[in-house]
Design an enzyme around this catalytic site. Sequence first.
Site, PDB file in Angstrom:
ATOM      1  N   TYR A 160       0.842  -1.203   0.000  1.00 31.06           N
ATOM      2  CA  TYR A 160       0.000   0.000   0.000  1.00 31.06           C
ATOM      3  C   TYR A 160       0.875   1.251   0.000  1.00 31.06           C
ATOM      4  O   TYR A 160       0.964   1.958  -0.985  1.00 31.06           O
ATOM      5  CB  TYR A 160      -0.958  -0.010   1.186  1.00 31.06           C
ATOM      6  CG  TYR A 160      -1.972   1.107   1.138  1.00 31.06           C
ATOM      7  CD1 TYR A 160      -3.067   1.018   0.302  1.00 31.06           C
ATOM      8  CD2 TYR A 160      -1.824   2.248   1.922  1.00 31.06           C
ATOM      9  CE1 TYR A 160      -4.009   2.049   0.234  1.00 31.06           C
ATOM     10  CE2 TYR A 160      -2.760   3.276   1.870  1.00 31.06           C
ATOM     11  CZ  TYR A 160      -3.844   3.177   1.025  1.00 31.06           C
ATOM     12  OH  TYR A 160      -4.759   4.197   0.963  1.00 31.06           O
ATOM     13  N   HIS A 183     -15.734   1.018  -4.008  1.00 24.99           N
ATOM     14  CA  HIS A 183     -14.289   1.015  -3.783  1.00 24.99           C
ATOM     15  C   HIS A 183     -13.827  -0.311  -3.183  1.00 24.99           C
ATOM     16  O   HIS A 183     -12.676  -0.694  -3.317  1.00 24.99           O
ATOM     17  CB  HIS A 183     -13.910   2.183  -2.868  1.00 24.99           C
ATOM     18  CG  HIS A 183     -12.460   2.528  -2.934  1.00 24.99           C
ATOM     19  ND1 HIS A 183     -11.827   2.878  -4.108  1.00 24.99           N
ATOM     20  CD2 HIS A 183     -11.502   2.564  -1.973  1.00 24.99           C
ATOM     21  CE1 HIS A 183     -10.553   3.138  -3.861  1.00 24.99           C
ATOM     22  NE2 HIS A 183     -10.336   2.930  -2.577  1.00 24.99           N
ATOM     23  N   SER A 243      -6.434   0.796  -4.488  1.00 24.18           N
ATOM     24  CA  SER A 243      -6.541   2.230  -4.240  1.00 24.18           C
ATOM     25  C   SER A 243      -5.162   2.886  -4.393  1.00 24.18           C
ATOM     26  O   SER A 243      -4.587   2.855  -5.473  1.00 24.18           O
ATOM     27  CB  SER A 243      -7.152   2.477  -2.869  1.00 24.18           C
ATOM     28  OG  SER A 243      -7.580   3.797  -2.720  1.00 24.18           O
ATOM     29  N   ASP A 278     -17.800   3.140  -7.666  1.00 26.75           N
ATOM     30  CA  ASP A 278     -16.665   3.640  -6.889  1.00 26.75           C
ATOM     31  C   ASP A 278     -16.634   5.158  -7.018  1.00 26.75           C
ATOM     32  O   ASP A 278     -16.186   5.703  -8.020  1.00 26.75           O
ATOM     33  CB  ASP A 278     -15.357   3.038  -7.393  1.00 26.75           C
ATOM     34  CG  ASP A 278     -14.181   3.354  -6.477  1.00 26.75           C
ATOM     35  OD1 ASP A 278     -14.324   4.245  -5.615  1.00 26.75           O
ATOM     36  OD2 ASP A 278     -13.120   2.729  -6.621  1.00 26.75           O
TER      37      ASP A 278
END
Length: 700
Positions: A471, A671, A551, A634
């Site tokens: 991430y 999302h 993301s 999303d």
Amino acid sequence: MKSSIKLIVFALIPYFSMAQLKYPETKKGSQTDNYHGTEVKDPYRWLEDDKSAETAAWVKAQNEVTFDYLSNIPYKKQLQDRLEKVYNYPKYSAPSKKHEWFYFYKNDGLQNQSVLYRQKGLDGVLELVMDPNKLSPDGTTRLMQFNISKDGNYAAYALSKGGSDWMDVFVMDLKTLKTLEDKLEWVKISGLAWQGSGFYYSRYPKPEGSALAAKNENHQVWFHAVGTSQEKDNLVYQDPANGQRFHTLSTSEDEQFAFLYLSDRGKGLDGNALFYKTKDQKEFTPVVKEITNSSYSFIDNVKGKFIIQTNDKAPNEKLLLFDPKTSKFSDFIAEKPEPLQGAGTAGSKLFLNYLKDVTSRIYVYDLNGKLENEVKLPGLGTAGGFGGDKDDKFVFYSFTSFTFPPTIYRYDIDTKKSTVFRNPEVDFKADDFETKQVFYTSKDGTKVPMFITYKKGLKLNSQNPTLLYGYGGFNVSLNPAFSPLLIPFLEFGGVYAQANLRGGSEYGEKWHEQGMKLKKQNVYDDFIAAGEYLIANKYCDSEHLALRGGSNGGLLVGAVINQRPDLAKVAIPQVGVMDMLRFHKFTIGWNWIADYGSADNAEEFKVLYGYSPLHNIRSGVNYPATLVTTADHDDRVVPAHSFKYAAELQAKAAESTKNPLLIRIDTNSGHGASNTKKNIETMADIYGFIFWNMGVKTLR
């Protein structure tokens, strides 16, 4: 898990060839933008219109190619069946006490949404409060919040449809469990904070144009009185002159104080201002008046003073006391070498959650700031919870790790002992797996931690299908946690690696800052170095490595395969921020400027343009097999990011790439997967795509 479940053969002989893949043609426009003297083409700007028939036709054509490809993976059903089986066990949340009632969520196994129950006392009769599965035919309406008033008479609850971040808010009478006529719309980035006969919430004006793509500005705080219409709500705070700010509000446990948080991440500021008012006051008084890069959070009011958590001059966070009578701060609990992840009170004690090398440490203090004891946890992993009321005699917390399913414990405050309250029974043998933490060296010499989980007896022969997840942003830490959907990947011979990249909170604000704005390349270097470590230590080779992130992690994967297309065989960028020049023009994208910077700034534009996944796709390069995933609802990272990225990838790299370049666009989802069914289907497709493109012929 049966001993016969294993990976039995690898062969780089696919059943169907890339010659059979014909991508839909994507129209190119002539849009060009000038950024500080640099001309940048944007030929797929038209795909930003999520309401157009042309975009809908493109989505349909792409999905036909993608789902046809995925349906031909011979063991996809085998994967989905195993995913369903291992996911199918009762899952509980920790109980939350309100007067004599204990509220908790339960999912019987494969229910699309968890169901809210309550019981009087821990041994009382179970009573259904709300079943979100009955709120929509496909089970995609989610219960996002359920906040109970101090007197226990009412609950304000928020529902989201189809995976959207937009919420509708309703009120339930907890005596009858009937929903009242109150309905609040256009709620987003909001708590539901009770005070007396009503509650505070945050909303935006009704958006113009697409509710799923239009920029969200002028965040407002309102107060709603139970039993009235939204039109009669009182406006508590707004600042239309600074439209790209968040304004949120919480209240103290006794509902005597309301706390207003103001943040301005759209201007690149990573902290917040904090104000308060008593129940009878109309105007707010500042705790911290100016918005800077320092954050301030109210924890509790004790003996007339506020406990405030902050990173001001304390990158690992500390606690201060604020005296509302003098408006002055005083020291309470000093910063430690380990970052403070969270704080809460219960039973007149203070529970502090610290992170040491990405694993939890829980300490108990009295309300004078004196350390009393450490909570003994079951092992190295992640603990959470420990919240409650001042008169509670015990609290609940959960503990989990990669092969340790979330287990709920009851901690007795007087005896300082934990006992198992609920222990899940999952269809796998935890003792068959192991996890180790390694520290590898990144490009600039920084030591970066990474967890590696695999089946015991793993042979380091470079042939193991390995999934590297990362991430690296927004002060988010990737802590050890159990996911039943990971188990089949491990059972079928896979290795799971989770890298704790800079940009997160694993080592406090300094670790975060090293992965922000002009230093964002550190995150990509860390991820690349993680992959190189796995290859060098023979967990896999580049033909058996997959990269995955969602993301900000989708951005990570997109940037890395542009910079190192040779690193991995498979790439899974999910709901990624792919257009780094225009992300701030959609919904709440401007909120990310504090982490990314903005193309409106010449220096930051140069860095953003240098790694933006959309703008750095190269012709003549053999890209990894790529499965882009996104969803039509999303409204956090709008699907246009993935649409434009997939179109550019197919246009520039299809001829030079031996691997499939596909986009999977889910419907009525957001999302994250909007229900259990979609979650399992998505993971079956992802694992099938990974195994198949690594040449795995059969799973047994």
